[in-house]
Design an enzyme around this catalytic site. Structure first.
Site, PDB file in Angstrom:
ATOM      1  N   GLU A  80      81.398  37.265  58.449  1.00 18.47           N
ATOM      2  CA  GLU A  80      80.745  36.282  59.454  1.00 18.47           C
ATOM      3  C   GLU A  80      80.433  37.077  60.790  1.00 18.47           C
ATOM      4  OE1 GLU A  80      84.328  33.050  59.234  1.00 18.47           O
ATOM      5  OE2 GLU A  80      82.682  32.497  60.654  1.00 18.47           O
ATOM      6  N   CYS A 112      84.448  31.805  56.770  1.00 16.24           N
ATOM      7  CA  CYS A 112      85.531  32.439  56.280  1.00 16.24           C
ATOM      8  C   CYS A 112      85.521  32.568  54.682  1.00 16.24           C
ATOM      9  CB  CYS A 112      86.808  31.685  56.810  1.00 16.24           C
ATOM     10  SG  CYS A 112      86.690  31.824  58.633  1.00 16.24           S
ATOM     11  N   HIS A 234      93.862  30.007  53.921  1.00 18.07           N
ATOM     12  CA  HIS A 234      92.837  30.351  54.826  1.00 18.07           C
ATOM     13  C   HIS A 234      93.666  30.224  56.094  1.00 18.07           C
ATOM     14  CE1 HIS A 234      90.152  31.375  57.829  1.00 18.07           C
ATOM     15  NE2 HIS A 234      89.720  30.218  58.145  1.00 18.07           N
TER      16      HIS A 234
END
Ligand code: CAA
Length: 389
Positions: A80, A112, A234
């Site tokens: 990203e 993400c 994450h």
């Protein structure tokens, strides 16, 4: 059908970091807010001659020490921190790694989350043609406004994985749970270098997505929560994963005490605490951290994964660690890389933060700085020139 999953995994981060104590001192903030409150110690800062391309190539290079890069059929590049609206960053990496001209390359984006999409797509490609090897790379630089709440959660890193049939590290189960919702918790319009974030809201959406993706996974998979021994989340910052895992454990009425719940994720947090958020790469750097630092032998253990991309798309999936996985890790290389990093003074951090970024076609030679194997040598005529060292 044979199993499919991650056959090799390696990561890279820059040789510079800012200790969050230094940031706290400059901001007149209690360092414990960072060390304890968000659970982070250091954040990686890219050198002037590093970006997502050089980090990606450096992450992938160890994978090709013992095998020929010409066998890769597809390179899926998740990021990203795009450097071009049109050309995939992976095409530069294709040249730097000497991949075959018949290897396809494409870039994937959804905050993400997209590295997880890349891994799932790679598994699908390999399931269709089991002789193929797909290279998945996730590479990102997390950059927020100075003096914003997000500043302490910056970082940088890249991870590279070979996806194959009969993998040597971890098999990935085909059943997944997804959750998508159109929300504005974190985003970066094309004209901005730094992300815009509604921080508190983003943490709430993360937890909501976890529950919804888990519920979908539970419907899709025959696995129960207790079938999963370890978890990788994450990692925008390590406390987020701790909160998330407590939340999921509560939703599932986990029989474990607090220490047992913590032990299911602690191995996955170590590298992230030292490098900061690496967006798409963070989940899989977390997996590397767990594999390389777990006190237990993980052979045969099932791991639950939660991938979250703001905006938002989330996925819960699972995989089983393969017997003998430890022989194929790059632990010593990773430790040496982390140990050889240089600490930045606050002024040096600001200097890297404000790195010049030519936008009008002017020429800029970039001073050699990185200890990595690849560098961005110059930008001129709107073209970026990368070289291998
Ligand atoms: N000692 C110990 N702890 C302290 C402390 C001290 N002196 N001072 C504060 N703390 C604690 C607080 O109590 C708080 O803990 P809890 O969350 O358990 O309440 C924690 O430290 C953080 O303090 P604040 O809530 O005051 O922090 P903040 O508002 O300044 O910033 C944040 C927190 C909003 C997450 C900010 O870091 C941010 O905006 N980060 C970027 C966005 C982000 O990472 N979001 C995560 C979900 S979105 C996602 O995952 C995608 C992605 O990668 C971005």
């Amino acid at each position: 059908m044979s199993s499919v999953g991650i056959d090799q995994i390696s990561f890279y981060t820059s040789n510079y970091y800012l200790d969050l104590r230094t940031l706290a001192r400059a901001q007149n903030t209690d360092p414990e807010k960072y060390y304890v409150g968000i659970g982070q110690e250091k954040m990686g800062m890219p050198a002037h001659d590093e970006d997502i391309v050089t980090m990606a190539a450096s992450a992938a290079a160890p994978l090709f020490k013992s095998e020929d890069s010409k066998h890769i059929s597809t390179l899926l590049f998740a990021t990203e921190t795009g450097i071009d609206q049109s050309k995939a960053a992976g095409v530069y990496v294709h040249r730097l790694l000497g991949l075959h001209e018949n290897c396809r390359v494409v870039e994937l984006k959804q905050a993400c989350y997209s590295a997880t999409a890349a891994v799932q797509m790679a598994c699908a490609l390999v399931a269709r043609q089991p002789e193929q090897t797909v290279l998945v790379i996730a590479s990102d630089i997390a950059k927020y406004d100075l003096d914003s709440p997000g500043e302490a959660t910056q970082g940088c890193g890249a991870v590279a994985m070979l996806i194959r049939a009969n993998p040597r590290i971890i098999t990935i189960d085909p059943q997944v749970g997804n959750y998508t919702e159109d929300v504005m918790d974190f985003w970066r319009p094309n004209y901005r270098k730094t992300a815009i974030v509604d921080g508190k809201y983003s943490t709430k959406i993360y937890l909501k997505s976890l529950k919804r993706a888990w519920e979908h996974f539970r419907d899709a998979s025959s696995l129960a929560f207790t079938d999963l021994s370890f978890f990788c989340y994450h990692l925008p910052f390590s406390r987020m994963a701790q909160k998330a895992h407590r939340h999921l454990s509560k939703v599932n009425k986990s029989p474990l005490e607090v220490e047992g719940i913590e032990a299911q994720i602690e191995g996955s947090l170590l590298y992230n605490k030292l490098i900061g958020n690496s967006y798409t790469a963070s989940l899989f750097i977390g997996l590397t951290s767990l594999l390389e630092n777990s006190k237990n032998n993980l052979s045969g253990q099932r791991i639950g994964f939660f991938s979250y991309g703001s905006g938002c798309v989330a996925e819960f999936f699972s995989g089983t660690v393969v017997d003998g996985y430890e022989k194929w890790l790059f632990k010593e290389l990773h430790m040496a890389m982390l140990d050889s990093r240089s600490e930045l003074a606050y002024e040096q951090y600001l200097e890297l933060y404000h790195a010049p970024d030519p936008r009008n076609g002017e020429s800029m030679e970039i001073t050699a700085d990185t200890k990595g194997k690849f560098r961005l040598a110059n930008i001129s005529d709107h073209k970026r020139e990368y070289i291998a060292l």
